[in-house]
Design a protein around this motif. Structure first.
Motif, PDB file in Angstrom:
ATOM      1  N   VAL A  20      -8.430   0.216  -7.137  1.00  0.00           N
ATOM      2  CA  VAL A  20      -8.576  -0.986  -7.149  1.00  0.00           C
ATOM      3  C   VAL A  20      -7.503  -1.725  -6.396  1.00  0.00           C
ATOM      4  N   ILE A  21      -7.712  -2.873  -6.258  1.00  0.00           N
ATOM      5  CA  ILE A  21      -6.705  -3.889  -5.405  1.00  0.00           C
ATOM      6  C   ILE A  21      -6.187  -4.879  -6.468  1.00  0.00           C
ATOM      7  N   ILE A  36      -5.157  -8.783  -7.081  1.00  0.00           N
ATOM      8  CA  ILE A  36      -5.667 -10.055  -6.454  1.00  0.00           C
ATOM      9  C   ILE A  36      -4.511 -11.066  -6.692  1.00  0.00           C
ATOM     10  N   LYS A  87      -2.778  -1.412  -3.641  1.00  0.00           N
ATOM     11  CA  LYS A  87      -3.861  -0.682  -4.274  1.00  0.00           C
ATOM     12  C   LYS A  87      -3.375   0.473  -5.178  1.00  0.00           C
ATOM     13  N   VAL A  91      -7.257  -7.545 -11.399  1.00  0.00           N
ATOM     14  CA  VAL A  91      -7.686  -6.478 -10.335  1.00  0.00           C
ATOM     15  C   VAL A  91      -9.133  -6.597 -10.068  1.00  0.00           C
ATOM     16  N   GLN A  92      -9.571  -5.959  -8.839  1.00  0.00           N
ATOM     17  CA  GLN A  92     -10.649  -6.216  -8.294  1.00  0.00           C
ATOM     18  C   GLN A  92     -10.965  -4.610  -7.554  1.00  0.00           C
ATOM     19  N   LEU A  93     -12.200  -4.153  -7.822  1.00  0.00           N
ATOM     20  CA  LEU A  93     -12.630  -3.075  -7.146  1.00  0.00           C
ATOM     21  C   LEU A  93     -12.352  -2.951  -5.604  1.00  0.00           C
ATOM     22  N   TYR A  94     -11.954  -1.770  -5.230  1.00  0.00           N
ATOM     23  CA  TYR A  94     -11.602  -1.618  -3.825  1.00  0.00           C
ATOM     24  C   TYR A  94     -12.671  -1.002  -2.889  1.00  0.00           C
ATOM     25  N   LYS A  99     -11.185  -4.026   1.720  1.00  0.00           N
ATOM     26  CA  LYS A  99     -10.787  -5.189   0.676  1.00  0.00           C
ATOM     27  C   LYS A  99     -11.520  -5.186  -0.723  1.00  0.00           C
ATOM     28  N   GLY A 100     -10.940  -5.841  -1.585  1.00  0.00           N
ATOM     29  CA  GLY A 100     -11.561  -6.056  -3.007  1.00  0.00           C
ATOM     30  C   GLY A 100     -12.907  -6.767  -3.048  1.00  0.00           C
ATOM     31  N   CYS A 138     -20.996  -1.702  -3.615  1.00  0.00           N
ATOM     32  CA  CYS A 138     -20.230  -2.871  -3.090  1.00  0.00           C
ATOM     33  C   CYS A 138     -21.433  -4.082  -2.707  1.00  0.00           C
TER      34      CYS A 138
END
Length: 106
Positions: A13-14, A16, A24, A72-75, A81-82, A99
């Motif tokens: 994850v990244i 945000i 990350k 957090v957002q999936l990478y 990027k997220g 994605c």
């Protein structure tokens, strides 16, 4: 309150928002009841540890703290990027997350 979290253990994850924005890491633990996640190397907090057994060292230790899952957002490695994820069913009937932008399996 919704007891679902969009990330799972071992996801990359990244972050945000917050102090660690843009970093990350791998998800170590998920707590859907609280809506929080613990990410490796992110949100480091200092904790005072008491020696529990004889001969064990006490003191101040640095550990990862829990943070809200919506930070957090999936990478996606392909997009770098997220991203948001969507579900896709493969030919063999297996359901996977992909994605939403490029279609790469997350």
């Amino acid at each position: 309150m919704n007891k679902q979290v969009h990330v799972k253990k071992d996801d990359t994850v990244i972050v945000i928002s917050g102090d660690d924005k843009g970093k990350k890491g791998k998800v170590l633990e998920v707590s859907p009841k609280e809506g929080k996640v613990i990410v490796q190397g992110i949100n480091i907090v200092t904790k005072h540890a008491k020696p529990r057994r004889q001969g064990e060292q006490g003191g101040i230790v640095k550990v990862e703290g829990a943070m809200y899952a919506d930070k957090v957002q999936l990478y996606c490695a392909k997009c770098d990027k997220g991203v948001r994820a969507k579900a896709k069913i493969l030919d063999d009937g297996k359901k996977v997350r992909v994605c939403a932008k490029c279609g790469e399996i997350l």
